[in-house]
Design a protein around this motif. Structure first.
Motif, PDB file in Angstrom:
ATOM      1  N   GLY A  55       0.747  -1.124  -0.011  1.00  0.00           N
ATOM      2  CA  GLY A  55       0.039   0.015  -0.029  1.00  0.00           C
ATOM      3  C   GLY A  55       0.807   1.050  -0.037  1.00  0.00           C
ATOM      4  O   GLY A  55       0.558   2.217  -0.862  1.00  0.00           O
ATOM      5  N   PHE A  56       1.946   1.221   0.719  1.00  0.00           N
ATOM      6  CA  PHE A  56       2.657   2.481   0.915  1.00  0.00           C
ATOM      7  C   PHE A  56       3.550   2.407  -0.435  1.00  0.00           C
ATOM      8  O   PHE A  56       3.972   3.641  -0.845  1.00  0.00           O
ATOM      9  N   ALA A  57       3.910   1.322  -0.986  1.00  0.00           N
ATOM     10  CA  ALA A  57       4.710   1.192  -2.329  1.00  0.00           C
ATOM     11  C   ALA A  57       3.547   1.973  -3.552  1.00  0.00           C
ATOM     12  O   ALA A  57       4.265   3.178  -4.417  1.00  0.00           O
ATOM     13  N   ALA A  58       2.503   1.625  -3.258  1.00  0.00           N
ATOM     14  CA  ALA A  58       1.759   2.456  -4.380  1.00  0.00           C
ATOM     15  C   ALA A  58       1.388   3.838  -4.097  1.00  0.00           C
ATOM     16  O   ALA A  58       1.578   4.634  -4.969  1.00  0.00           O
ATOM     17  N   LEU A  59       1.319   4.427  -2.997  1.00  0.00           N
ATOM     18  CA  LEU A  59       1.489   5.813  -2.553  1.00  0.00           C
ATOM     19  C   LEU A  59       2.614   6.464  -3.112  1.00  0.00           C
ATOM     20  O   LEU A  59       2.657   7.455  -3.424  1.00  0.00           O
ATOM     21  N   PHE A  60       3.930   5.783  -2.957  1.00  0.00           N
ATOM     22  CA  PHE A  60       5.283   6.280  -3.140  1.00  0.00           C
ATOM     23  C   PHE A  60       5.379   6.396  -4.799  1.00  0.00           C
ATOM     24  O   PHE A  60       5.703   7.542  -5.384  1.00  0.00           O
ATOM     25  N   VAL A  61       4.663   5.581  -5.577  1.00  0.00           N
ATOM     26  CA  VAL A  61       4.569   5.666  -6.939  1.00  0.00           C
ATOM     27  C   VAL A  61       3.593   6.988  -7.208  1.00  0.00           C
ATOM     28  O   VAL A  61       4.140   7.691  -8.106  1.00  0.00           O
ATOM     29  N   VAL A  62       2.727   7.123  -6.690  1.00  0.00           N
ATOM     30  CA  VAL A  62       1.576   8.166  -6.961  1.00  0.00           C
ATOM     31  C   VAL A  62       2.390   9.471  -6.538  1.00  0.00           C
ATOM     32  O   VAL A  62       2.234  10.600  -7.588  1.00  0.00           O
ATOM     33  N   LEU A  63       2.909   9.569  -5.519  1.00  0.00           N
ATOM     34  CA  LEU A  63       3.725  10.819  -5.089  1.00  0.00           C
ATOM     35  C   LEU A  63       5.104  11.255  -5.975  1.00  0.00           C
ATOM     36  O   LEU A  63       5.060  12.362  -6.380  1.00  0.00           O
ATOM     37  N   GLY A  64       5.481  10.111  -6.543  1.00  0.00           N
ATOM     38  CA  GLY A  64       6.582  10.262  -7.375  1.00  0.00           C
ATOM     39  C   GLY A  64       6.301  10.692  -8.467  1.00  0.00           C
ATOM     40  O   GLY A  64       7.033  11.499  -9.126  1.00  0.00           O
ATOM     41  N   LEU A  65       5.242  10.751  -9.158  1.00  0.00           N
ATOM     42  CA  LEU A  65       4.571  11.191 -10.269  1.00  0.00           C
ATOM     43  C   LEU A  65       4.624  12.677 -10.263  1.00  0.00           C
ATOM     44  O   LEU A  65       4.759  13.389 -11.288  1.00  0.00           O
ATOM     45  N   PHE A  66       4.489  13.185  -9.083  1.00  0.00           N
ATOM     46  CA  PHE A  66       3.946  14.654  -8.889  1.00  0.00           C
ATOM     47  C   PHE A  66       5.430  15.330  -8.378  1.00  0.00           C
ATOM     48  O   PHE A  66       5.848  16.467  -8.498  1.00  0.00           O
ATOM     49  N   TYR A  67       6.306  14.646  -7.737  1.00  0.00           N
ATOM     50  CA  TYR A  67       7.643  15.232  -6.644  1.00  0.00           C
ATOM     51  C   TYR A  67       9.014  14.588  -7.442  1.00  0.00           C
ATOM     52  O   TYR A  67       9.719  15.396  -7.685  1.00  0.00           O
ATOM     53  N   SER A  68       9.042  13.358  -7.463  1.00  0.00           N
ATOM     54  CA  SER A  68      10.497  12.720  -7.619  1.00  0.00           C
ATOM     55  C   SER A  68      10.259  11.349  -8.344  1.00  0.00           C
ATOM     56  O   SER A  68       9.683  10.513  -7.689  1.00  0.00           O
ATOM     57  N   PRO A  69      10.940  11.279  -9.488  1.00  0.00           N
ATOM     58  CA  PRO A  69      11.126   9.947 -10.067  1.00  0.00           C
ATOM     59  C   PRO A  69      11.753   8.958  -9.265  1.00  0.00           C
ATOM     60  O   PRO A  69      11.576   7.586  -9.309  1.00  0.00           O
ATOM     61  N   VAL A  70      12.726   9.370  -8.231  1.00  0.00           N
ATOM     62  CA  VAL A  70      13.435   8.391  -7.519  1.00  0.00           C
ATOM     63  C   VAL A  70      12.405   7.882  -6.333  1.00  0.00           C
ATOM     64  O   VAL A  70      12.359   6.569  -6.237  1.00  0.00           O
ATOM     65  N   LEU A  71      11.405   8.513  -6.048  1.00  0.00           N
ATOM     66  CA  LEU A  71      10.281   8.096  -5.047  1.00  0.00           C
ATOM     67  C   LEU A  71       9.536   6.938  -5.689  1.00  0.00           C
ATOM     68  O   LEU A  71       9.137   6.025  -5.330  1.00  0.00           O
ATOM     69  N   MET A  72       9.267   7.114  -7.216  1.00  0.00           N
ATOM     70  CA  MET A  72       8.709   6.045  -7.918  1.00  0.00           C
ATOM     71  C   MET A  72       9.540   4.702  -7.878  1.00  0.00           C
ATOM     72  O   MET A  72       8.942   3.987  -7.709  1.00  0.00           O
ATOM     73  N   LEU A  73      10.645   4.910  -8.093  1.00  0.00           N
ATOM     74  CA  LEU A  73      11.879   3.786  -8.122  1.00  0.00           C
ATOM     75  C   LEU A  73      11.725   3.152  -6.743  1.00  0.00           C
ATOM     76  O   LEU A  73      11.606   1.763  -6.784  1.00  0.00           O
ATOM     77  N   VAL A  74      11.570   3.952  -5.755  1.00  0.00           N
ATOM     78  CA  VAL A  74      11.647   3.107  -4.485  1.00  0.00           C
ATOM     79  C   VAL A  74      10.297   2.371  -4.101  1.00  0.00           C
ATOM     80  O   VAL A  74      10.160   1.314  -3.518  1.00  0.00           O
ATOM     81  N   GLY A  75       9.102   3.157  -4.787  1.00  0.00           N
ATOM     82  CA  GLY A  75       7.872   2.259  -4.658  1.00  0.00           C
ATOM     83  C   GLY A  75       7.731   1.009  -5.071  1.00  0.00           C
ATOM     84  O   GLY A  75       7.373   0.263  -4.959  1.00  0.00           O
ATOM     85  N   VAL A  76       8.139   1.001  -6.389  1.00  0.00           N
ATOM     86  CA  VAL A  76       8.297  -0.305  -7.335  1.00  0.00           C
ATOM     87  C   VAL A  76       9.063  -1.254  -6.635  1.00  0.00           C
ATOM     88  O   VAL A  76       8.823  -2.372  -6.766  1.00  0.00           O
TER      89      VAL A  76
END
Length: 362
Positions: free
Chosen positions: A187-208
């Motif tokens: 669930g947190f991973a999905a949240l990180f991916v969504v936030l990464g779309l707006f703030y940081s690609p690195v956060l998306m990678l962490v979420g994945v």
């Protein structure tokens, strides 16, 4: 993890840099050189190097605590999204897992307190700190505070998620605790991916990474529960075809084609186990050396398992060696079978659809 380079060894643990980390350093260095010249590039690279020193110390916090419980860590790998300590296993007792998990963030707490004491920094101004105009010590303080807070997010298998699982496991079984912690982590991973779309690609990678790591941890826990009641003899392929080291590869090719077996124990001249020849080695030997080459030239050394050995420990040891199969010996030292990844995976699949299935002893 492939594509990584060893840069040192501390107390039996290799420190490795993933190739993406070197590419990340090159990208930062070039970008800052173009924007601000050599001084700006060196300042950025020095800061990143110190940040990853803090990350490495964080990982060695886990490693040192794990070693207190008899857990070795062959390597730690540094990548642009952080460090990964490859422990041979996780502690079985919840309290031990909690201590191992919390040891990493506590190292960052210690570093932050050291920076405050040495440089006279204050925690009250850290939240409103202007990162660009801050001193090196102030930036490192902020980084370590961020590492503590981020790692304690209860997103399994991050440190906070492991703390959560350990606390849950104190009240319920390890399998159920892992399942709950893994779902929260995803669930947190999905949240990180969504936030990464707006703030940081690195956060998306962490979420994945967290999403797939949580799924892998859940699978590992399921295997531990499934394998706890089984021996190697219950999962091996019994009575395998056996080759002789002096036989030509053509004989191995015939054996490969005439049976479902893909991994063949090999006997030496003294009639004792000499190695293991798998399908890939047969094909490579046939291509590079021809059908008349000896089986002994293509086999790999074997580290045989005992038929009565617990399946869980044996399979983890085999996996840590990167072996897809291993020879199994009985109490008299005779070849009893071959344990393969495929067989274990098929048994796990059966156990997932029929948890109470009783596997026939072999």
């Amino acid at each position: 993890m492939g594509w990584s380079l060893t840069i040192g060894r501390i107390a039996g643990t290799e420190i490795r840099l993933h190739i993406t980390f070197l590419l990340f350093l090159a990208w930062i260095g070039i970008a800052d050189y173009v924007a601000g010249g050599a001084a700006a590039a060196l300042d950025s690279l020095a800061f990143i190097a110190l940040v990853f020193l803090c990350v490495t110390l964080h990982e060695f916090g886990h490693i040192a605590m794990g070693r207190r419980f008899g857990i070795k860590t062959p390597q730690v790998i540094l990548s642009p999204i952080g460090g990964i300590a490859s422990m041979e296993r996780m502690p079985e007792k919840p309290m031990q897992e909690l201590l191992v998990a919390i040891a990493g963030p506590l190292v960052n707490v210690a570093i932050a307190l050291l920076l405050i004491a040495v440089f006279g920094l204050g925690l009250t101004g850290a939240a409103g700190l202007d990162f660009d105009s801050a001193t090196l010590a102030e930036r490192l303080l902020l980084v370590n505070i961020t590492l503590v807070l981020f790692n304690l997010v209860p997103a399994f298998p991050m440190d906070g998620g492991r703390v959560l699982r350990a606390l849950l496991a104190m009240k319920m079984g390890a399998a159920r605790a892992t399942a709950i912690a893994a779902r929260i982590g995803q669930g947190f991973a999905a949240l990180f991916v969504v936030l990464g779309l707006f703030y940081s690609p690195v956060l998306m990678l962490v979420g994945v990474f967290i999403y797939f790591a949580a799924a892998a941890e859940q699978q590992t826990a399921s295997f531990a529960g499934f394998a706890s009641r089984l021996r190697v003899a219950d999962a091996m392929e019994p009575s395998p075809l056996v080759l002789n080291a002096t036989q030509p590869i053509s004989v191995a090719v015939d054996a490969l084609l005439s049976s479902p077996q893909k991994d063949f124990p090999v006997l030496g001249a003294n009639g004792r186990l000499a190695g293991l020849l798998d399908r890939d080695a047969i094909i490579l030997a046939l291509r590079d050396r021809g059908g008349e080459a000896a089986v002994g030239e293509a086999m790999r050394p074997s580290q045989p398992l005992a038929a009565a050995q617990p399946l869980g420990a044996a399979f983890i040891a085999m996996r840590n060696r990167g072996a897809g199969a291993e020879v199994v010996l009985d109490e008299a030292g005779r070849i009893a079978g071959v344990l393969t990844n495929d067989n274990v995976a098929e048994m796990m699949l059966i156990a997932s659809v029929r948890p109470g299935w009783r596997f026939r002893r072999r």
